[in-house]
Design a protein around this motif. Structure first.
Motif, PDB file in Angstrom:
ATOM      1  N   THR A 144      15.135  -3.960   0.360  1.00 36.47           N
ATOM      2  CA  THR A 144      14.472  -4.066   0.458  1.00 36.47           C
ATOM      3  C   THR A 144      13.833  -4.396  -1.540  1.00 36.47           C
ATOM      4  OG1 THR A 144      13.678  -2.077   1.886  1.00 36.47           O
ATOM      5  CG2 THR A 144      10.922  -2.296   0.585  1.00 36.47           C
ATOM      6  N   LEU A 145      13.675  -3.999  -2.247  1.00 37.05           N
ATOM      7  CA  LEU A 145      12.823  -4.671  -3.005  1.00 37.05           C
ATOM      8  C   LEU A 145      13.308  -5.693  -4.001  1.00 37.05           C
ATOM      9  CD1 LEU A 145      12.562  -3.921  -6.242  1.00 37.05           C
ATOM     10  CD2 LEU A 145      14.780  -3.135  -7.121  1.00 37.05           C
ATOM     11  N   VAL A 146      14.848  -6.207  -3.446  1.00 40.71           N
ATOM     12  CA  VAL A 146      14.625  -7.932  -3.259  1.00 40.71           C
ATOM     13  C   VAL A 146      14.516  -8.800  -2.658  1.00 40.71           C
ATOM     14  CG1 VAL A 146      16.754  -9.903  -2.945  1.00 40.71           C
ATOM     15  CG2 VAL A 146      17.828  -7.777  -4.291  1.00 40.71           C
ATOM     16  N   ALA A 147      14.041  -8.045  -1.737  1.00 39.87           N
ATOM     17  CA  ALA A 147      12.703  -8.607  -0.449  1.00 39.87           C
ATOM     18  C   ALA A 147      11.449  -8.860  -1.555  1.00 39.87           C
ATOM     19  CB  ALA A 147      12.756  -8.530   0.787  1.00 39.87           C
ATOM     20  N   ALA A 153       6.580 -11.617  -3.823  1.00 39.74           N
ATOM     21  CA  ALA A 153       5.973 -11.601  -5.272  1.00 39.74           C
ATOM     22  C   ALA A 153       5.795 -12.315  -6.055  1.00 39.74           C
ATOM     23  CB  ALA A 153       6.124 -10.203  -5.585  1.00 39.74           C
ATOM     24  N   GLY A 154       6.837 -13.546  -5.710  1.00 35.29           N
ATOM     25  CA  GLY A 154       7.369 -14.592  -6.715  1.00 35.29           C
ATOM     26  C   GLY A 154       8.027 -13.876  -8.178  1.00 35.29           C
ATOM     27  N   LEU A 155       8.221 -12.852  -7.727  1.00 34.13           N
ATOM     28  CA  LEU A 155       9.358 -12.674  -9.070  1.00 34.13           C
ATOM     29  C   LEU A 155      10.209 -12.757  -9.607  1.00 34.13           C
ATOM     30  CD1 LEU A 155       7.086  -9.180  -9.779  1.00 34.13           C
ATOM     31  CD2 LEU A 155       6.563 -11.401 -10.603  1.00 34.13           C
ATOM     32  N   GLU A 205      -0.955 -12.029   1.641  1.00 30.27           N
ATOM     33  CA  GLU A 205      -2.113 -12.471   1.067  1.00 30.27           C
ATOM     34  C   GLU A 205      -2.378 -11.006  -0.028  1.00 30.27           C
ATOM     35  OE1 GLU A 205      -2.676 -10.673   5.899  1.00 30.27           O
ATOM     36  OE2 GLU A 205      -1.976 -12.290   4.642  1.00 30.27           O
ATOM     37  N   ASN A 206      -1.170 -10.025   0.521  1.00 31.08           N
ATOM     38  CA  ASN A 206      -1.442  -9.148  -0.428  1.00 31.08           C
ATOM     39  C   ASN A 206      -0.290  -9.433  -2.204  1.00 31.08           C
ATOM     40  OD1 ASN A 206      -2.989  -7.317   0.408  1.00 31.08           O
ATOM     41  ND2 ASN A 206      -1.675  -6.940   2.260  1.00 31.08           N
ATOM     42  N   LYS A 207       0.355 -10.621  -2.034  1.00 32.62           N
ATOM     43  CA  LYS A 207       0.882 -10.992  -3.034  1.00 32.62           C
ATOM     44  C   LYS A 207       0.440 -10.399  -4.733  1.00 32.62           C
ATOM     45  CE  LYS A 207       3.135 -15.245  -4.942  1.00 32.62           C
ATOM     46  NZ  LYS A 207       3.659 -16.807  -5.083  1.00 32.62           N
ATOM     47  N   ALA A 208      -0.059 -10.301  -5.045  1.00 27.93           N
ATOM     48  CA  ALA A 208      -1.034  -9.980  -6.376  1.00 27.93           C
ATOM     49  C   ALA A 208      -0.757  -7.918  -6.393  1.00 27.93           C
ATOM     50  CB  ALA A 208      -2.537  -9.870  -6.328  1.00 27.93           C
ATOM     51  N   THR A 209      -1.121  -7.956  -5.595  1.00 31.73           N
ATOM     52  CA  THR A 209      -0.981  -6.189  -4.959  1.00 31.73           C
ATOM     53  C   THR A 209       0.178  -6.172  -5.273  1.00 31.73           C
ATOM     54  OG1 THR A 209      -2.736  -6.291  -4.498  1.00 31.73           O
ATOM     55  CG2 THR A 209      -1.192  -4.382  -3.823  1.00 31.73           C
ATOM     56  N   ALA A 227       3.082  -8.063  -6.485  1.00 32.86           N
ATOM     57  CA  ALA A 227       3.266  -8.225  -8.302  1.00 32.86           C
ATOM     58  C   ALA A 227       2.655  -6.881  -9.054  1.00 32.86           C
ATOM     59  CB  ALA A 227       3.159  -9.212  -8.436  1.00 32.86           C
ATOM     60  N   LYS A 228       1.960  -6.689  -8.596  1.00 35.79           N
ATOM     61  CA  LYS A 228       1.277  -5.377 -10.069  1.00 35.79           C
ATOM     62  C   LYS A 228       2.555  -4.036  -9.781  1.00 35.79           C
ATOM     63  CE  LYS A 228      -1.829  -2.630 -11.540  1.00 35.79           C
ATOM     64  NZ  LYS A 228      -1.250  -2.539 -12.710  1.00 35.79           N
ATOM     65  N   VAL A 229       3.107  -3.668  -8.421  1.00 35.47           N
ATOM     66  CA  VAL A 229       3.146  -2.574  -7.906  1.00 35.47           C
ATOM     67  C   VAL A 229       4.737  -2.944  -8.734  1.00 35.47           C
ATOM     68  CG1 VAL A 229       4.904  -1.633  -6.025  1.00 35.47           C
ATOM     69  CG2 VAL A 229       1.789  -1.939  -6.064  1.00 35.47           C
ATOM     70  N   LEU A 230       5.201  -4.058  -8.123  1.00 34.13           N
ATOM     71  CA  LEU A 230       6.612  -4.246  -8.680  1.00 34.13           C
ATOM     72  C   LEU A 230       7.160  -4.400 -10.258  1.00 34.13           C
ATOM     73  CD1 LEU A 230       7.493  -7.191  -6.517  1.00 34.13           C
ATOM     74  CD2 LEU A 230       9.038  -4.610  -6.910  1.00 34.13           C
ATOM     75  N   SER A 231       6.517  -4.456 -11.092  1.00 32.30           N
ATOM     76  CA  SER A 231       5.729  -4.931 -12.754  1.00 32.30           C
ATOM     77  C   SER A 231       5.927  -4.253 -13.545  1.00 32.30           C
ATOM     78  CB  SER A 231       4.435  -5.454 -12.908  1.00 32.30           C
ATOM     79  OG  SER A 231       4.260  -7.375 -12.145  1.00 32.30           O
ATOM     80  N   ALA A 232       5.289  -2.804 -11.841  1.00 26.85           N
ATOM     81  CA  ALA A 232       5.068  -1.373 -13.130  1.00 26.85           C
ATOM     82  C   ALA A 232       6.145  -0.773 -13.279  1.00 26.85           C
ATOM     83  CB  ALA A 232       4.462  -0.289 -12.340  1.00 26.85           C
ATOM     84  N   HIS A 233       7.545  -1.110 -12.200  1.00 22.73           N
ATOM     85  CA  HIS A 233       8.782  -1.265 -12.779  1.00 22.73           C
ATOM     86  C   HIS A 233       9.630  -1.683 -13.735  1.00 22.73           C
ATOM     87  CE1 HIS A 233       7.575   0.717  -9.106  1.00 22.73           C
ATOM     88  NE2 HIS A 233       8.357   1.477  -8.818  1.00 22.73           N
ATOM     89  N   VAL A 234       9.011  -2.503 -14.268  1.00 21.60           N
ATOM     90  CA  VAL A 234       9.848  -3.579 -15.746  1.00 21.60           C
ATOM     91  C   VAL A 234       9.138  -3.469 -17.109  1.00 21.60           C
ATOM     92  CG1 VAL A 234      10.489  -6.099 -16.186  1.00 21.60           C
ATOM     93  CG2 VAL A 234       9.992  -4.656 -12.983  1.00 21.60           C
TER      94      VAL A 234
END
Length: 149
Positions: free
Chosen positions: A16-19, A24-26, A61-65, A67-74
């Motif tokens: 799920t994380l990888v997907a 998110a384009g990260l 349409e939720n790509k930015a959100t 990306a924000k959630v995932l970036s909170a893990h880095v």
């Protein structure tokens, strides 16, 4: 010898994380030299979110959100479990406070023999596997998703 993304794609516990990272384009960001420290939630951590959350976040349409959630893990830099535990134990309030690359505040606290990472909402995620060395940083596996405000 692999990057954070290169190793995560081989983990059955992080599909799920990888997907999400791909949606998110990260992917390219996490292939950069870094170093980065990633708190990588397992699939069960994503499953514990309210019903429909993951599916909603994965929509284009939720790509930015997402990306924000995932970036909170880095976090920028490479930090070991021992270093975080020492900083928490030696702090005045029992927490090691730091920022994710998203700008979100995170805190680490030692409880017994375990380290917990707290998000801005006060929810805690336990580090279950620590110090997984990568070519461009470090992965700490966590049992829950950190949710930014």
């Amino acid at each position: 010898s692999k990057t954070i993304v290169g190793n995560a794609v081989n983990s059955a516990d992080h599909t799920t994380l990888v997907a999400a990272v791909e949606a998110a384009g990260l992917t390219e960001t996490l292939k950069q030299p870094g170093p980065f420290t990633v708190f990588a939630p397992v699939n069960k951590g994503f499953d514990a979110l309210p019903a429909g959350t993951v599916e909603t976040l994965l929509k284009p349409e939720n790509k930015a959100t997402l990306a924000k959630v995932l970036s909170a893990h880095v976090i920028a830099g490479k930090i070991t479990l021992g270093s975080m535990m020492d900083k928490a134990r030696n702090s005045r309030d029992g927490f090691y406070h730091f920022k994710a690359i998203s700008g979100d505040a995170l805190s680490a606290q030692v409880k017994g023999r375990h380290l917990f990472i707290f998000d801005e909402n006060g929810s805690a995620s336990r580090v279950t596997i620590a110090d997984v060395e990568q070519l461009n940083g470090m992965i700490h596996v966590v049992d829950k998703v950190l949710v930014p405000k």
